[in-house]
Design a protein around this motif. Structure first.
Motif, PDB file in Angstrom:
ATOM      1  N   SER A 485     -32.167  -6.005 -21.506  1.00 29.67           N
ATOM      2  CA  SER A 485     -30.820  -5.446 -21.672  1.00 29.67           C
ATOM      3  C   SER A 485     -29.784  -6.538 -21.468  1.00 29.67           C
ATOM      4  CB  SER A 485     -30.596  -4.326 -20.661  1.00 29.67           C
ATOM      5  OG  SER A 485     -29.254  -3.892 -20.707  1.00 29.67           O
ATOM      6  N   ASN A 486     -28.820  -6.593 -22.346  1.00 31.69           N
ATOM      7  CA  ASN A 486     -27.746  -7.573 -22.225  1.00 31.69           C
ATOM      8  C   ASN A 486     -26.408  -6.899 -21.924  1.00 31.69           C
ATOM      9  OD1 ASN A 486     -29.320  -9.992 -23.097  1.00 31.69           O
ATOM     10  ND2 ASN A 486     -29.545  -8.777 -24.962  1.00 31.69           N
ATOM     11  N   ALA A 487     -26.449  -5.647 -21.452  1.00 31.01           N
ATOM     12  CA  ALA A 487     -25.207  -4.881 -21.276  1.00 31.01           C
ATOM     13  C   ALA A 487     -24.251  -5.549 -20.308  1.00 31.01           C
ATOM     14  CB  ALA A 487     -25.550  -3.464 -20.813  1.00 31.01           C
ATOM     15  N   GLU A 489     -24.089  -8.794 -19.326  1.00 36.56           N
ATOM     16  CA  GLU A 489     -23.556 -10.068 -19.827  1.00 36.56           C
ATOM     17  C   GLU A 489     -22.526  -9.834 -20.933  1.00 36.56           C
ATOM     18  OE1 GLU A 489     -26.570  -9.333 -19.258  1.00 36.56           O
ATOM     19  OE2 GLU A 489     -27.497 -10.856 -17.977  1.00 36.56           O
ATOM     20  N   ILE A 490     -22.826  -8.894 -21.817  1.00 34.56           N
ATOM     21  CA  ILE A 490     -21.887  -8.617 -22.908  1.00 34.56           C
ATOM     22  C   ILE A 490     -20.578  -8.057 -22.356  1.00 34.56           C
ATOM     23  CG2 ILE A 490     -21.504  -7.165 -24.943  1.00 34.56           C
ATOM     24  CD1 ILE A 490     -24.513  -7.353 -25.492  1.00 34.56           C
ATOM     25  N   SER A 491     -20.691  -7.132 -21.402  1.00 34.72           N
ATOM     26  CA  SER A 491     -19.484  -6.539 -20.812  1.00 34.72           C
ATOM     27  C   SER A 491     -18.636  -7.594 -20.120  1.00 34.72           C
ATOM     28  CB  SER A 491     -19.885  -5.461 -19.796  1.00 34.72           C
ATOM     29  OG  SER A 491     -20.619  -4.433 -20.436  1.00 34.72           O
ATOM     30  N   ARG A 492     -19.287  -8.526 -19.432  1.00 36.01           N
ATOM     31  CA  ARG A 492     -18.550  -9.591 -18.738  1.00 36.01           C
ATOM     32  C   ARG A 492     -17.791 -10.451 -19.744  1.00 36.01           C
ATOM     33  NH1 ARG A 492     -22.399 -11.365 -15.979  1.00 36.01           N
ATOM     34  NH2 ARG A 492     -21.858 -10.406 -13.965  1.00 36.01           N
ATOM     35  N   ARG A 493     -18.464 -10.821 -20.856  1.00 37.10           N
ATOM     36  CA  ARG A 493     -17.807 -11.690 -21.847  1.00 37.10           C
ATOM     37  C   ARG A 493     -16.683 -10.960 -22.576  1.00 37.10           C
ATOM     38  NH1 ARG A 493     -19.322 -16.455 -23.042  1.00 37.10           N
ATOM     39  NH2 ARG A 493     -18.376 -16.278 -25.119  1.00 37.10           N
ATOM     40  N   LEU A 494     -16.801  -9.650 -22.640  1.00 39.23           N
ATOM     41  CA  LEU A 494     -15.749  -8.877 -23.297  1.00 39.23           C
ATOM     42  C   LEU A 494     -14.582  -8.563 -22.360  1.00 39.23           C
ATOM     43  CD1 LEU A 494     -17.902  -6.420 -25.459  1.00 39.23           C
ATOM     44  CD2 LEU A 494     -16.616  -8.413 -26.227  1.00 39.23           C
ATOM     45  N   GLY A 495     -14.716  -8.974 -21.074  1.00 38.49           N
ATOM     46  CA  GLY A 495     -13.577  -8.849 -20.158  1.00 38.49           C
ATOM     47  C   GLY A 495     -13.623  -7.693 -19.195  1.00 38.49           C
ATOM     48  N   LEU A 496     -14.770  -7.020 -19.036  1.00 40.97           N
ATOM     49  CA  LEU A 496     -14.851  -5.921 -18.078  1.00 40.97           C
ATOM     50  C   LEU A 496     -14.715  -6.460 -16.655  1.00 40.97           C
ATOM     51  CD1 LEU A 496     -15.327  -2.854 -17.807  1.00 40.97           C
ATOM     52  CD2 LEU A 496     -17.774  -3.371 -17.557  1.00 40.97           C
ATOM     53  N   GLU A 498     -15.136  -7.574 -13.006  1.00 41.99           N
ATOM     54  CA  GLU A 498     -16.358  -8.002 -12.327  1.00 41.99           C
ATOM     55  C   GLU A 498     -16.806  -6.985 -11.279  1.00 41.99           C
ATOM     56  OE1 GLU A 498     -19.601 -10.357 -11.883  1.00 41.99           O
ATOM     57  OE2 GLU A 498     -17.946 -10.653 -13.319  1.00 41.99           O
ATOM     58  N   SER A 499     -15.843  -6.322 -10.623  1.00 38.82           N
ATOM     59  CA  SER A 499     -16.211  -5.351  -9.590  1.00 38.82           C
ATOM     60  C   SER A 499     -16.979  -4.175 -10.191  1.00 38.82           C
ATOM     61  CB  SER A 499     -14.948  -4.859  -8.869  1.00 38.82           C
ATOM     62  OG  SER A 499     -14.089  -4.181  -9.791  1.00 38.82           O
ATOM     63  N   ILE A 500     -16.586  -3.787 -11.408  1.00 38.34           N
ATOM     64  CA  ILE A 500     -17.287  -2.686 -12.080  1.00 38.34           C
ATOM     65  C   ILE A 500     -18.710  -3.110 -12.431  1.00 38.34           C
ATOM     66  CG2 ILE A 500     -17.288  -1.195 -14.109  1.00 38.34           C
ATOM     67  CD1 ILE A 500     -14.255  -1.347 -14.124  1.00 38.34           C
ATOM     68  N   ILE A 501     -18.846  -4.364 -12.878  1.00 39.03           N
ATOM     69  CA  ILE A 501     -20.173  -4.864 -13.242  1.00 39.03           C
ATOM     70  C   ILE A 501     -21.084  -4.909 -12.013  1.00 39.03           C
ATOM     71  CG2 ILE A 501     -21.436  -6.879 -14.102  1.00 39.03           C
ATOM     72  CD1 ILE A 501     -19.008  -7.456 -15.891  1.00 39.03           C
ATOM     73  N   GLU A 502     -20.551  -5.412 -10.886  1.00 40.86           N
ATOM     74  CA  GLU A 502     -21.359  -5.501  -9.667  1.00 40.86           C
ATOM     75  C   GLU A 502     -21.749  -4.113  -9.163  1.00 40.86           C
ATOM     76  OE1 GLU A 502     -22.650  -8.092  -8.266  1.00 40.86           O
ATOM     77  OE2 GLU A 502     -21.792  -9.358  -9.846  1.00 40.86           O
ATOM     78  N   SER A 503     -20.823  -3.157  -9.285  1.00 40.18           N
ATOM     79  CA  SER A 503     -21.128  -1.793  -8.888  1.00 40.18           C
ATOM     80  C   SER A 503     -22.243  -1.205  -9.740  1.00 40.18           C
ATOM     81  CB  SER A 503     -19.866  -0.927  -8.988  1.00 40.18           C
ATOM     82  OG  SER A 503     -20.154   0.428  -8.693  1.00 40.18           O
ATOM     83  N   SER A 504     -22.205  -1.540 -11.011  1.00 41.71           N
ATOM     84  CA  SER A 504     -23.250  -1.045 -11.911  1.00 41.71           C
ATOM     85  C   SER A 504     -24.607  -1.624 -11.547  1.00 41.71           C
ATOM     86  CB  SER A 504     -22.906  -1.399 -13.362  1.00 41.71           C
ATOM     87  OG  SER A 504     -21.672  -0.834 -13.741  1.00 41.71           O
ATOM     88  N   LYS A 505     -24.627  -2.915 -11.201  1.00 45.33           N
ATOM     89  CA  LYS A 505     -25.894  -3.550 -10.848  1.00 45.33           C
ATOM     90  C   LYS A 505     -26.527  -2.897  -9.617  1.00 45.33           C
ATOM     91  CE  LYS A 505     -25.196  -8.177 -12.791  1.00 45.33           C
ATOM     92  NZ  LYS A 505     -25.106  -9.625 -12.477  1.00 45.33           N
ATOM     93  N   VAL A 510     -34.343  -1.721  -8.143  1.00 45.91           N
ATOM     94  CA  VAL A 510     -34.841  -3.085  -7.886  1.00 45.91           C
ATOM     95  C   VAL A 510     -35.881  -3.474  -8.906  1.00 45.91           C
ATOM     96  CG1 VAL A 510     -36.026  -4.537  -6.207  1.00 45.91           C
ATOM     97  CG2 VAL A 510     -34.347  -2.861  -5.438  1.00 45.91           C
ATOM     98  N   ASP A 511     -36.746  -2.511  -9.268  1.00 43.74           N
ATOM     99  CA  ASP A 511     -37.804  -2.830 -10.223  1.00 43.74           C
ATOM    100  C   ASP A 511     -37.230  -3.229 -11.563  1.00 43.74           C
ATOM    101  OD1 ASP A 511     -39.649  -2.296  -8.318  1.00 43.74           O
ATOM    102  OD2 ASP A 511     -40.057  -0.232  -8.989  1.00 43.74           O
ATOM    103  N   SER A 512     -36.195  -2.512 -11.990  1.00 48.50           N
ATOM    104  CA  SER A 512     -35.574  -2.830 -13.274  1.00 48.50           C
ATOM    105  C   SER A 512     -34.954  -4.217 -13.246  1.00 48.50           C
ATOM    106  CB  SER A 512     -34.497  -1.799 -13.626  1.00 48.50           C
ATOM    107  OG  SER A 512     -35.071  -0.524 -13.787  1.00 48.50           O
ATOM    108  N   GLN A 513     -34.283  -4.569 -12.142  1.00 50.80           N
ATOM    109  CA  GLN A 513     -33.685  -5.903 -12.030  1.00 50.80           C
ATOM    110  C   GLN A 513     -34.765  -6.978 -12.048  1.00 50.80           C
ATOM    111  OE1 GLN A 513     -30.895  -6.383  -8.848  1.00 50.80           O
ATOM    112  NE2 GLN A 513     -29.831  -4.444  -9.257  1.00 50.80           N
ATOM    113  N   SER A 514     -35.891  -6.716 -11.395  1.00 52.30           N
ATOM    114  CA  SER A 514     -36.969  -7.705 -11.360  1.00 52.30           C
ATOM    115  C   SER A 514     -37.527  -7.927 -12.764  1.00 52.30           C
ATOM    116  CB  SER A 514     -38.082  -7.230 -10.419  1.00 52.30           C
ATOM    117  OG  SER A 514     -37.577  -7.097  -9.097  1.00 52.30           O
TER     118      SER A 514
END
Length: 783
Positions: A485-487, A489-496, A498-505, A510-514
């Protein structure tokens, strides 16, 4: 193969391209009947045929397949007693000649080994006698010649005599009755010579009225004085028709006697044309011959989809069947997943049809009994039920028949329903197909399938690469790396934010992130390996270039050394020659005194031999290599009217016009063909058109030229002038006349030729030759 899979994989488009490469209708007929074969030996035989034809094209650049026609319908008519027309008979002769030229072309080739082609051309019967018999009777325009029989020559001689007598009488009437005529000309109506008489003088000139003008002011009357001669002329023409029919009947009977051999020739020529059509298609695609197996192994390096523009297509490496039997491709929409499926399926169908595939040399493909595919674009959410139902219907049919000799292509497996249920269904379907040992390539969006390849033997993950920097897919296939998934990275480059991105992560398990981190690591490793490979390729290419440069330097050194040796040897040879001449003089003087010296003749001969043998052996000059002459067409701009040689047909022709960049239309005999400049060899420039001498019409006070210049005339005026000129030319007794209409838009040329088709005094027409004005002139043949 079922028709549905041929349609889904666009096999028909490949067949359309293949048909365009066929040189005759015989080859096109073979193409229309072509279907993928599931017999390994048959496919291998087809591939060998294509490869032999491809080798001929590489060495010679062309093959002489011109002048070959499908004469099977004509042959069938002759066997049931039918009479062929002159043109049909001429097609038979042309096909015999074309077959003989092809046979000689293949037999004269020394390299490479061509067992299939040589065996085929050996089966072509020359049949030179039948061809010569036809050529002796019918000219290149399909007209029975005077020399076809003594009777026909005599009949046509009498026709010309009757025509001359009619013209003499009509000329006399034209002079004596000029005041009664609308125009002082002789014209033709209903194949009979008539005078245009004014309505009021109808009774003054006795005869038969054949026609009248639209206004009724002019009657076209056949004077009584020429009725009898006109009757004799018509009788002679009927005899001519009967004699021509008799000649054609005899020729048709001779063709019928050789029909079985001609049928075989046509069959062989069709097969050879079909072979070269496949080779030409492979050449246009820069394709290579695949090695075939029946073990389900597919290996292609730098494979390209044959229906995508070569300037845009992205080549990919594809391998399946040895270490793994199934590939699961994940990645974004429009990333190239479906193209990859169609590429593998279409290349498989092409290979099983005897066609070469667009990939590097050394590719390998398998013969399958069936290729199954469930391929279709995803529809909107509102149509999800119909989409899912459609997919399931296809998949159910596939599962009923799939086995170890099947290739299965699934596009968006399990799509169109609840994601969890769809993913579960997709894995179960894959399990079923994999357990049957079929070869499977499937694409999917479901993240649950990313781990599928790690938990199943014989299954490997793959993905289409996505460039985070440009936010665009690269269309490159990565075997062994699942799509991630590149969601974020794409959101970050499009200007979303950062706090929203970190909250999403934080909300992602954990398994999905790994798994995502693992995929990212695999992508980075694979990219690094590919960069190393490209660097190695670059260094290898530099080494090859350096070797070539060193070879050139070494050759120059050898050449220079050879020149120095030759110079020294020439100098030594001159010195020896001078010494020899001096020795000869001395020997001659001593020989005159031999009686006093008491020496015998054989002693002098022995001494002379020792002197000859004492000369040094000088190195012979090595034969110089001739530099390949530069084709004439590369050093000169080709222009309309230039005489050229069409290398692909080995025929001379004339440039008609330039149709595109480095492309020309060429008049070759009665044919017009388009050719690239590289396939044309310049012979000589157009000869300026020379005006022909004029001829005087008998009984008239003006002259008629053997040509009529209509350039610059309005269409209607030009045709009016043409009508009057044809009558004059017929009276002048010209067998042929030239109508100069220029090239322009072609409207006037078309008008002249349409007029010629319907005029009773015109037996035929053709375009001007290279010394007659080319396509700017139409030559009319008068009766």
């Amino acid at each position: 193969m079922n028709q549905r899979i041929l349609k889904v994989l666009e096999y028909k488009k490949i067949m359309e391209q293949l048909s365009e490469q066929a040189a005759s209708s015989l080859g096109k007929e073979k193409v229309a009947a072509l279907k993928p074969s599931s017999d390994l030996e048959e496919v291998q035989a087809l591939q060998r045929e294509t490869d032999e034809a491809a080798q001929v094209l590489r060495l010679k650049g062309h093959v002489p397949l011109g002048g070959i026609f499908d004469i099977k319908p004509s042959l069938k008519r002759t066997t049931i007693g039918g009479i062929l027309s002159a043109l049909e008979v001429l097609d038979v002769a042309s096909t015999i000649y074309g077959g003989r030229m092809l046979r000689r072309f293949i037999q004269d080739m020394e390299e490479p080994e061509m067992p299939i082609l040589r065996e085929l051309v050996d089966e072509i019967a020359p049949m030179k006698e039948l061809e010569q018999e036809i050529r002796n009777c019918i000219d290149d325009h399909g007209t029975v010649m005077d020399g076809a029989s003594d009777k026909l020559r005599s009949i046509r001689s009498s026709i010309r005599t009757y025509e001359s007598r009619v013209r003499e009488k009509m000329d006399g009437l034209t002079r004596s009755k000029s005041s009664m005529l609308s125009d002082s000309i002789v014209t033709i109506r209903n194949d009979r010579y008539v005078l245009p008489v004014k309505q009021e003088y109808r009774g003054s000139i006795g005869g038969i009225v054949h026609d009248q003008s639209a206004s009724g002011a002019t009657l076209f009357i056949e004077p009584q004085a020429v009725v009898e001669v006109n009757n004799q002329l018509q009788e002679a023409r009927v005899k001519e028709k009967h004699e021509v029919e008799r000649i054609l009947k005899e020729l048709s009977e001779q063709i019928a006697e050789e029909s079985s051999m001609l049928y075989h020739n046509v069959s062989v020529l069709g097969k050879i044309d079909f072979m070269f059509a496949r080779a030409k298609l492979g050449q246009s695609m820069k394709a290579s011959m695949p090695s075939m197996n029946d073990k389900g192994i597919i290996k292609m390096q730098q494979a390209r989809h044959p229906l995508i523009d070569p300037s845009e297509v992205v080549p990919n490496d594809i391998e399946i069947g040895e270490d793994y039997t199934s590939i699961v491709i994940t990645g974004p929409n429009t990333g190239g997943k479906t193209v990859t499926l169609k590429l593998v399926g279409l290349c498989t169908l092409m290979a099983q049809s005897g066609l070469q595939v667009p990939a590097l040399d050394g590719c390998e493909l398998s013969v399958f009994d069936e290729v199954y595919a469930d391929i279709g674009d995803e529809q909107s959410i509102e149509q999800s039920l119909s989409t899912f139902s459609s997919h399931m219907t296809n998949i159910v049919d596939i599962l009923k028949n799939v086995d170890h000799r099947s290739l299965v292509l699934f596009d968006e497996l399990g799509a169109g329903t609840d994601p969890q249920e769809g993913a579960a269904l997709a894995m179960s379907i894959l399990d079923e197909v994999v357990n049957r040992d079929a070869r499977v390539i499937a694409t999917t969006h479901y993240p649950e399938l990313k781990a599928y390849g790690y938990n199943r033997p014989g299954v490997v993950n793959a993905s289409v690469e996505f460039d985070i920097q440009t936010l665009k897919p690269t269309y490159r296939l990565l075997i062994g790396v699942p799509g991630r998934s590149n969601a974020f990275e794409i959101s970050r480059r499009l200007g979303l934010d950062e706090s929203i991105i970190e909250s999403s992560k934080e909300k992602v398990g954990v398994d999905s992130q790994s798994v995502e981190n693992m995929i990212a690591s695999l992508e980075e490793s694979k990219r690094g390996a590919e960069q190393d490979y490209e660097e190695a390729e670059r260094i290898l290419e530099e080494a090859r270039t350096l070797r070539q440069e060193l070879q050139v330097k070494w050759d120059q050194f050898e050449e220079k050394r050879e020149k120095l040796y030759k110079k020294a040897e020439d100098k030594a040879e001159k010195a020896i020659q001078q010494a020899r001449e001096e020795a000869e003089t001395i020997v001659g003087e001593i020989r005159n005194m031999k009686s006093r010296a008491g020496m015998k003749e054989h002693e002098w001969i022995e001494a002379r031999k020792m002197f000859d043998e004492a000369q040094p052996n000088l190195a012979k000059k090595k034969p110089e290599q001739k530099q390949a002459s530069k084709p004439k067409n590369e050093t000169r701009e080709l222009k309309p009217g230039d005489e050229v040689k069409l290398l692909t047909l080995n025929q001379n022709g004339t440039i008609v016009e330039q149709t595109g960049k480095n492309e020309y239309q060429v008049q070759v005999g009665v044919m017009k063909v388009k050719a690239k400049q590289k396939d044309l060899e310049f012979i000589k420039a157009e000869t300026p058109y020379k005006e022909k001498p004029m001829a005087k019409v008998k009984g008239k006070g003006f002259h008629v030229k053997p040509e009529l210049d209509l350039r610059g005339e309005r269409y209607e005026d030009a045709l009016n002038r043409l009508e009057k000129y044809i009558d004059d030319a017929v009276l002048a007794g010209y067998p042929t006349v030239s109508i100069i209409h220029g090239k322009g838009t072609g409207a006037l040329r078309t008008g002249v030729q349409n007029y010629a088709k319907n005029h009773r005094s015109i037996s035929g027409y053709r375009a001007g030759g290279m010394n007659e004005g080319g396509s700017g002139v139409t030559v009319l043949e008068l009766k």
